[in-house]
Scaffold this motif. Structure first.
Motif, PDB file in Angstrom:
ATOM      1  N   ALA A   1      -2.772   4.411  -3.415  1.00 24.99           N
ATOM      2  CA  ALA A   1      -1.589   5.266  -3.290  1.00 24.99           C
ATOM      3  C   ALA A   1      -1.428   5.689  -1.838  1.00 24.99           C
ATOM      4  N   PRO A   2      -0.205   5.781  -1.337  1.00 29.76           N
ATOM      5  CA  PRO A   2       0.008   6.164   0.067  1.00 29.76           C
ATOM      6  C   PRO A   2      -0.561   7.546   0.369  1.00 29.76           C
ATOM      7  N   LEU A   3      -1.075   7.717   1.559  1.00 29.62           N
ATOM      8  CA  LEU A   3      -1.554   9.018   2.000  1.00 29.62           C
ATOM      9  C   LEU A   3      -0.381   9.971   2.170  1.00 29.62           C
ATOM     10  N   THR A   4      -0.644  11.235   1.967  1.00 32.02           N
ATOM     11  CA  THR A   4       0.369  12.239   2.262  1.00 32.02           C
ATOM     12  C   THR A   4       0.457  12.435   3.771  1.00 32.02           C
TER      13      THR A   4
ATOM     14  N   ALA B   1      -9.525 -12.887   4.284  1.00 31.09           N
ATOM     15  CA  ALA B   1      -8.871 -11.875   5.117  1.00 31.09           C
ATOM     16  C   ALA B   1      -7.548 -12.364   5.697  1.00 31.09           C
ATOM     17  N   HIS B   2      -7.241 -13.644   5.486  1.00 34.36           N
ATOM     18  CA  HIS B   2      -6.013 -14.224   6.033  1.00 34.36           C
ATOM     19  C   HIS B   2      -5.274 -14.989   4.925  1.00 34.36           C
ATOM     20  N   PRO B   3      -4.724 -14.275   3.945  1.00 32.63           N
ATOM     21  CA  PRO B   3      -4.035 -14.963   2.846  1.00 32.63           C
ATOM     22  C   PRO B   3      -2.773 -15.660   3.336  1.00 32.63           C
ATOM     23  N   GLU B   4      -2.452 -16.745   2.664  1.00 33.87           N
ATOM     24  CA  GLU B   4      -1.273 -17.522   3.042  1.00 33.87           C
ATOM     25  C   GLU B   4       0.003 -16.698   2.944  1.00 33.87           C
TER      26      GLU B   4
ATOM     27  N   ILE C   1       7.428  -4.174  10.315  1.00 41.21           N
ATOM     28  CA  ILE C   1       8.205  -5.413  10.305  1.00 41.21           C
ATOM     29  C   ILE C   1       7.355  -6.568   9.780  1.00 41.21           C
ATOM     30  N   TYR C   2       6.053  -6.500   9.999  1.00 43.77           N
ATOM     31  CA  TYR C   2       5.190  -7.607   9.608  1.00 43.77           C
ATOM     32  C   TYR C   2       5.248  -7.845   8.093  1.00 43.77           C
ATOM     33  N   ALA C   3       5.107  -6.761   7.323  1.00 44.59           N
ATOM     34  CA  ALA C   3       5.169  -6.887   5.857  1.00 44.59           C
ATOM     35  C   ALA C   3       5.317  -5.498   5.263  1.00 44.59           C
ATOM     36  N   ALA C   4       5.676  -5.456   3.991  1.00 45.00           N
ATOM     37  CA  ALA C   4       5.808  -4.175   3.293  1.00 45.00           C
ATOM     38  C   ALA C   4       4.448  -3.514   3.148  1.00 45.00           C
ATOM     39  N   ARG C   5       4.458  -2.212   3.009  1.00 39.35           N
ATOM     40  CA  ARG C   5       3.224  -1.425   2.970  1.00 39.35           C
ATOM     41  C   ARG C   5       2.248  -1.924   1.911  1.00 39.35           C
ATOM     42  N   ASN C   6       2.703  -2.171   0.694  1.00 38.93           N
ATOM     43  CA  ASN C   6       1.803  -2.589  -0.379  1.00 38.93           C
ATOM     44  C   ASN C   6       1.209  -3.970  -0.142  1.00 38.93           C
ATOM     45  N   GLU C   7       1.974  -4.852   0.494  1.00 36.63           N
ATOM     46  CA  GLU C   7       1.439  -6.171   0.841  1.00 36.63           C
ATOM     47  C   GLU C   7       0.320  -6.026   1.876  1.00 36.63           C
ATOM     48  N   LEU C   8       0.517  -5.175   2.844  1.00 33.99           N
ATOM     49  CA  LEU C   8      -0.501  -4.947   3.875  1.00 33.99           C
ATOM     50  C   LEU C   8      -1.738  -4.288   3.284  1.00 33.99           C
ATOM     51  N   ALA C   9      -1.520  -3.317   2.389  1.00 32.35           N
ATOM     52  CA  ALA C   9      -2.632  -2.558   1.819  1.00 32.35           C
ATOM     53  C   ALA C   9      -3.496  -3.404   0.891  1.00 32.35           C
ATOM     54  N   ALA C  10      -2.996  -4.549   0.457  1.00 35.14           N
ATOM     55  CA  ALA C  10      -3.796  -5.452  -0.368  1.00 35.14           C
ATOM     56  C   ALA C  10      -4.816  -6.223   0.463  1.00 35.14           C
ATOM     57  N   VAL C  11      -4.633  -6.242   1.792  1.00 38.27           N
ATOM     58  CA  VAL C  11      -5.510  -7.005   2.678  1.00 38.27           C
ATOM     59  C   VAL C  11      -6.312  -6.086   3.591  1.00 38.27           C
ATOM     60  N   TRP C  12      -5.662  -5.055   4.124  1.00 32.38           N
ATOM     61  CA  TRP C  12      -6.316  -4.127   5.043  1.00 32.38           C
ATOM     62  C   TRP C  12      -6.516  -2.773   4.369  1.00 32.38           C
TER      63      TRP C  12
ATOM     64  N   LYS D   1      -5.653   3.235   4.020  1.00 36.18           N
ATOM     65  CA  LYS D   1      -5.580   4.408   4.896  1.00 36.18           C
ATOM     66  C   LYS D   1      -5.131   4.015   6.303  1.00 36.18           C
ATOM     67  N   ILE D   2      -5.678   2.920   6.795  1.00 36.37           N
ATOM     68  CA  ILE D   2      -5.318   2.489   8.144  1.00 36.37           C
ATOM     69  C   ILE D   2      -3.884   1.963   8.170  1.00 36.37           C
ATOM     70  N   VAL D   3      -3.457   1.305   7.103  1.00 35.67           N
ATOM     71  CA  VAL D   3      -2.066   0.858   7.011  1.00 35.67           C
ATOM     72  C   VAL D   3      -1.120   2.059   7.086  1.00 35.67           C
ATOM     73  N   ASP D   4      -1.410   3.088   6.290  1.00 32.61           N
ATOM     74  CA  ASP D   4      -0.552   4.274   6.291  1.00 32.61           C
ATOM     75  C   ASP D   4      -0.555   4.968   7.651  1.00 32.61           C
ATOM     76  N   LEU D   5      -1.735   5.044   8.267  1.00 29.61           N
ATOM     77  CA  LEU D   5      -1.814   5.660   9.588  1.00 29.61           C
ATOM     78  C   LEU D   5      -1.000   4.865  10.601  1.00 29.61           C
ATOM     79  N   ASP D   6      -1.112   3.547  10.552  1.00 27.13           N
ATOM     80  CA  ASP D   6      -0.412   2.714  11.520  1.00 27.13           C
ATOM     81  C   ASP D   6       1.109   2.852  11.367  1.00 27.13           C
ATOM     82  N   ILE D   7       1.585   2.830  10.129  1.00 26.35           N
ATOM     83  CA  ILE D   7       3.020   2.953   9.898  1.00 26.35           C
ATOM     84  C   ILE D   7       3.527   4.319  10.351  1.00 26.35           C
ATOM     85  N   ALA D   8       2.735   5.360  10.084  1.00 26.83           N
ATOM     86  CA  ALA D   8       3.134   6.702  10.520  1.00 26.83           C
ATOM     87  C   ALA D   8       3.147   6.816  12.038  1.00 26.83           C
TER      88      ALA D   8
END
Length: 517
Positions: free
Chosen positions: A4-7, A332-335, A240-251, A254-261
């Protein structure tokens, strides 16, 4: 809920934790993390410091062996350095964090504090004297060649240009980087020390490299600077790279949410944004503010090398070259997020049509990395396929100018792709401009619409859909390479870094009108 996304409050707490820690490095890349805590091992005093601190944390039997080896090696500095390299490898393998933390603290106290004092004096004197067109301090995680090219031409236009680097400069790039910058402060991987460095410096502009998963570093710099303006340069942009949930499936989610913020924060608070996308795309996504500029890795005239003597002249077999990093086939590098991982499939289809292909790996990367098995298999199966180590950027064009085509080509299954439409259609790769420097036409995936439009509009290559790679032989052989080479000369003349640097200078003047008016 899992992932779930961080607050907003949780994101802010994570940011404060990362940006104020006393030890560790400011990036989540394991490779850079290691570089960020290790000083240049060509320095004997640093090697001795490593060995001394290691003896305090290692198991007694290991410490005794190291002490004995050092005693025998005191008359041979290179042996001491080799022992230090062994120690660092041992400590990494056994996760000796206490050793790393203690050594890092002493390193910053004994060496970097004095080095920062010297570096700050040079930067601040250049700013105070106002004898130049302006004073620019680049701050970067990685010694990426785009910033070196920008710095080179800023210096040629009268600027004093400096670099603060989280990690270190690879040995094969050190000479080049020292030509491009007036001075370089390396291995500033401690967040507390990085903030101290930024607060000690008073340039006109901090030009900050914004690397995915490290945007919090750029925010920290923007918050820590005094009077300078902050220009943030993005390569890939996380949202721009990918939607949050797609990124969070690989990375890490928490870091995804921090980066987007932090990305959102930077677009709201930076004095200007530099990027590699068409400017209307950024305006559509982020609005009219802040100031923004598309800045590609344009050809440098002094790197350009044209060659009419081709490898194919000897046997009539057209030779192709791929120059740059390879995406490994790992979990770590899905197609879905890394379509470039299918290079081997694309190359195989070309090899089966009678072409030759050589790969020159990125100078930052190793050919022995895991996940490259399919490419190594091609070397065993096809005599005209080779994998070669990377070359310094100012030498690369002269080497690859003997080829007939440059490749930006992968076997892409668009139905599996989960990058955003803007990432796929609007991004431009640096290889395009490297091939232009070598005077060779480029074959690019037609799925990359922006790059395809550049090469076809200027007549310097063509786009090839993935589905057509297996039958592209006749089209490739019929392509007018002589005409393309003339077009490339014109393209380089009109689109060199010597020309486009004035757009960046103009952006600086808008961001800091009082200094650059």
């Amino acid at each position: 809920m899992q992932n779930a996304p961080l607050t907003g409050q949780e994101i802010e707490a994570l940011y404060q934790s990362l940006s104020k820690s006393r030890t560790g490095v400011v990036t989540h890349s394991a490779a850079i993390a290691k570089a960020g805590t290790i000083p240049p091992l060509a320095n004997l005093n640093h090697a001795i410091l490593i060995a001394d601190e290691f003896s305090r944390h290692a198991p007694p039997e290991i410490a005794i062996k190291v002490a004995g080896a050092l005693k025998q090696a005191t008359t041979n500095p290179q042996t001491v350095i080799d022992i230090a390299r062994y120690i660092l490898a041992f400590a990494a393998e056994h996760n000796m964090t206490a050793f790393y933390d203690a050594y890092t603290d002493k390193y910053y106290q004994r060496y970097l504090a004095l080095r920062l004092e010297q570096f700050a004096a040079t930067v601040n004197d250049a700013h105070a004297l106002k004898a130049s067109a302006g004073t620019i301090v680049f701050v970067a995680n990685t010694a990426f060649m785009l910033i070196a090219r920008e710095a080179l031409y800023l210096r040629r236009n009268g600027f004093k240009v400096f670099l603060v680097l989280v990690g270190g400069i690879p040995d094969n790039l050190a000479r080049l980087f020292r030509i491009c910058f007036d001075d370089i402060l390396e291995y500033v991987g401690n967040p507390e020390f990085l903030r101290r460095a930024i607060m000690a410096l008073e340039p006109d502009i901090f030009h900050v490299q914004c690397w995915m998963w490290s945007y919090h570093v750029a925010r920290m710099i923007c918050e820590s600077k005094r009077n300078a303006k902050c220009v943030c340069e993005f390569y890939d942009i996380t949202s721009i790279y990918a939607a949050r949930n797609e990124l969070a499936a690989v990375w890490s989610p928490k870091i995804v949410d921090l980066d987007i913020a932090c990305e959102k924060w930077l677009f709201q608070h930076a004095d200007a944004i530099v990027h590699r996308f068409p400017e209307p795309v950024i305006a559509e996504l982020y609005g009219a503010e802040p100031l923004q500029l598309e800045m590609q890795m344009y050809p440098c005239p002094e790197y350009v090398s044209y060659n009419n003597e081709k490898l194919s002249s000897e046997d009539g077999i057209l030779r192709m070259v791929y120059a740059g990093g390879l995406v490994p086939k790992t979990d770590a590098h899905p197609e879905s997020l890394f379509p470039e991982r299918n290079h081997a499939e694309a190359f195989r289809k070309l090899l089966e049509q009678g072409f030759g292909i050589d790969i020159f790996m990125s100078p930052f990367r190793s050919l022995q990395e895991s996940g490259l098995d399919a490419l190594h298999e091609l070397t065993r199966e096809f005599p005209l396929f080779r994998m070669l180590p990377g070359e310094a950027p100012d030498k690369l064009a002269g080497i690859i100018s003997a080829y007939d085509f440059g490749l930006i080509l992968t076997d892409m299954d668009i139905s599996k792709n989960r990058n955003t439409v803007h990432q796929l259609k609007s991004a431009a790769g640096t290889k395009l401009f490297i091939y232009a420097e070598a005077g060779i036409p480029v074959i690019v995936n037609a799925e990359y619409e922006y790059m395809t439009s550049i090469v076809e509009r200027h007549g310097i290559g063509f786009g090839l859909p993935s589905q057509d790679i297996a039958t592209a032989g006749p089209r490739i052989r019929a392509f007018d390479r002589a005409e393309a080479q003339e077009n490339i000369r014109r393209f380089n003349s009109e689109n060199g870094m010597d020309t486009h640097i004035h757009r960046l200078i103009s952006l600086y003047r808008k961001a800091a009108p009082n200094r650059h008016g």
